[in-house]
Motif scaffolding. Structure first.
Motif, PDB file in Angstrom:
ATOM      1  N   GLY A  15       6.937  13.350  -1.212  1.00  0.00           N
ATOM      2  CA  GLY A  15       6.157  12.965  -2.525  1.00  0.00           C
ATOM      3  C   GLY A  15       5.547  11.406  -2.349  1.00  0.00           C
ATOM      4  O   GLY A  15       5.841  11.041  -1.312  1.00  0.00           O
ATOM      5  N   PRO A  16       5.203  10.669  -3.343  1.00  0.00           N
ATOM      6  CA  PRO A  16       4.343   9.493  -3.063  1.00  0.00           C
ATOM      7  C   PRO A  16       5.603   8.522  -3.061  1.00  0.00           C
ATOM      8  O   PRO A  16       6.567   8.791  -3.952  1.00  0.00           O
ATOM      9  CB  PRO A  16       3.429   9.278  -4.103  1.00  0.00           C
ATOM     10  N   SER A  17       5.325   7.243  -2.431  1.00  0.00           N
ATOM     11  CA  SER A  17       6.427   6.386  -2.558  1.00  0.00           C
ATOM     12  C   SER A  17       5.912   5.003  -1.907  1.00  0.00           C
ATOM     13  O   SER A  17       5.145   4.964  -0.938  1.00  0.00           O
ATOM     14  CB  SER A  17       7.618   6.748  -1.581  1.00  0.00           C
ATOM     15  N   GLY A  18       6.381   3.804  -2.494  1.00  0.00           N
ATOM     16  CA  GLY A  18       5.918   2.626  -2.053  1.00  0.00           C
ATOM     17  C   GLY A  18       7.160   1.919  -1.369  1.00  0.00           C
ATOM     18  O   GLY A  18       7.189   0.709  -1.056  1.00  0.00           O
ATOM     19  N   ASP A  50       0.686  -1.076  -0.047  1.00  0.00           N
ATOM     20  CA  ASP A  50      -0.027   0.022   0.013  1.00  0.00           C
ATOM     21  C   ASP A  50       0.713   1.207  -0.112  1.00  0.00           C
ATOM     22  O   ASP A  50       1.233   1.813   1.033  1.00  0.00           O
ATOM     23  CB  ASP A  50      -1.003  -0.069   1.296  1.00  0.00           C
ATOM     24  N   PRO A  51       1.198   1.830  -1.276  1.00  0.00           N
ATOM     25  CA  PRO A  51       2.192   2.768  -1.226  1.00  0.00           C
ATOM     26  C   PRO A  51       1.410   4.171  -0.493  1.00  0.00           C
ATOM     27  O   PRO A  51       0.173   4.167  -0.565  1.00  0.00           O
ATOM     28  CB  PRO A  51       2.165   3.231  -2.565  1.00  0.00           C
ATOM     29  N   ARG A  52       2.303   5.061  -0.164  1.00  0.00           N
ATOM     30  CA  ARG A  52       1.802   6.312   0.619  1.00  0.00           C
ATOM     31  C   ARG A  52       1.921   7.347  -0.172  1.00  0.00           C
ATOM     32  O   ARG A  52       2.596   7.507  -1.254  1.00  0.00           O
ATOM     33  CB  ARG A  52       2.943   6.633   1.686  1.00  0.00           C
ATOM     34  N   LEU A  53       0.666   8.331  -0.412  1.00  0.00           N
ATOM     35  CA  LEU A  53       0.510   9.292  -1.087  1.00  0.00           C
ATOM     36  C   LEU A  53       1.491  10.215  -0.986  1.00  0.00           C
ATOM     37  O   LEU A  53       1.960  10.966  -1.885  1.00  0.00           O
ATOM     38  CB  LEU A  53      -0.724   9.860  -1.230  1.00  0.00           C
ATOM     39  N   VAL A  54       1.969  10.475   0.320  1.00  0.00           N
ATOM     40  CA  VAL A  54       2.896  11.604   0.626  1.00  0.00           C
ATOM     41  C   VAL A  54       3.944  10.906   1.639  1.00  0.00           C
ATOM     42  O   VAL A  54       3.673  10.328   2.750  1.00  0.00           O
ATOM     43  CB  VAL A  54       2.332  12.714   1.319  1.00  0.00           C
ATOM     44  N   THR A  55       5.016  11.099   1.384  1.00  0.00           N
ATOM     45  CA  THR A  55       6.341  10.562   2.215  1.00  0.00           C
ATOM     46  C   THR A  55       7.191  11.899   2.562  1.00  0.00           C
ATOM     47  O   THR A  55       7.275  12.892   1.829  1.00  0.00           O
ATOM     48  CB  THR A  55       7.048   9.620   1.935  1.00  0.00           C
TER      49      THR A  55
END
Length: 244
Positions: A185-188, A161-166
């Motif tokens: 930014g987003p990141s898995g 479940d990638p994050r929309l914001v890191t």
């Protein structure tokens, strides 16, 4: 030694009417990455008229060119000449020592990574900081540094479940890779910690800090040190340690 001596004959793939991909491998390979950076360096110190930009990746070099100056066939012929020429002396490699605050609010995935790998969190940190990494490419967002050299015992698929914001400065791992994320930014990827190092900063000279071909090591710092370094970085100071 030829630029592509360690990998099979590269493929030359057209990208529209003004770019060509020189592909050295289909997978992430150290030999291919070395050949990519060697060709990129050769074109930097001895440019071909008509080339407007080069973009190194893990396994290929994207070459943009002015098709009013060069045709696809002419460019490929000139690139083949570069591949057969002796390798020019590489630029002096820099080693960046990157401070990282591991775990807690800075590395929310550290405990989950440790559980998935069957080792204590401290051991994950120890193995991550023991590594010597090579910057293979910069991409995705400005300053995002993709690193080879991750300890095989730390290889782990991306998050389901990638994050929309890191957060900016995230230090992360995914698959066989390690990375330094400069901007939010987003990141898995799995977030192990954060660094105050800005690999990209518009109000600083140089704007880009870490370059392909550089080497990277990590060392752990506590939360107070991270906070102090973060304040320094906001002022445009370089908080990474470097040596040649």
């Amino acid at each position: 030694m030829d630029v592509a001596a360690t990998v099979p004959e590269p493929r030359f793939l057209p990208n529209g009417d003004s770019a060509v991909t020189v592909e050295f491998a289909r997978d992430i390979e150290e030999g291919a990455s070395t050949s990519v950076l060697a060709l990129d360096h050769a074109l930097t110190i001895d440019p071909i008229a008509g080339i407007t930009e080069t973009v190194p990746t893990y396994r290929s070099l994207l070459v943009h060119y002015d098709n009013c100056v060069l045709s696809f066939g002419e460019l490929v012929a000139l690139l083949r000449q570069r591949l057969c020429a002796p390798v020019p002396a590489a630029h002096e490699t820099r080693i960046w020592h990157i401070p990282v605050a591991y775990g807690g609010v800075h590395g929310p995935d550290l405990e989950d990574v440790a559980a998935a790998l069957g080792m204590p969190a401290d051991e994950v940190v120890a193995r991550h900081t023991a590594g010597s990494y090579r910057v293979a490419m910069i991409g995705f967002t400005p300053g995002w540094s993709y690193l080879t050299g991750l300890d095989p015992t730390l290889h782990l698929p991306r998050r389901p479940d990638p994050r929309l914001v890191t957060p900016a400065g995230a230090i992360a791992i995914a698959g066989t890779q390690a990375g330094i994320q400069c901007l939010p930014g987003p990141s898995g990827w799995h977030l192990l910690g954060r660094t105050a190092v800005r690999s990209f900063q518009l109000n600083r000279d140089p704007i880009f800090l870490i370059e392909p071909g550089d080497r990277v090591t990590f060392f752990a710092v506590d939360d107070a040190t991270f906070a102090a370094q973060e304040r320094s970085a906001e002022r445009g100071e370089i908080v990474a340690l470097t040596q040649r």
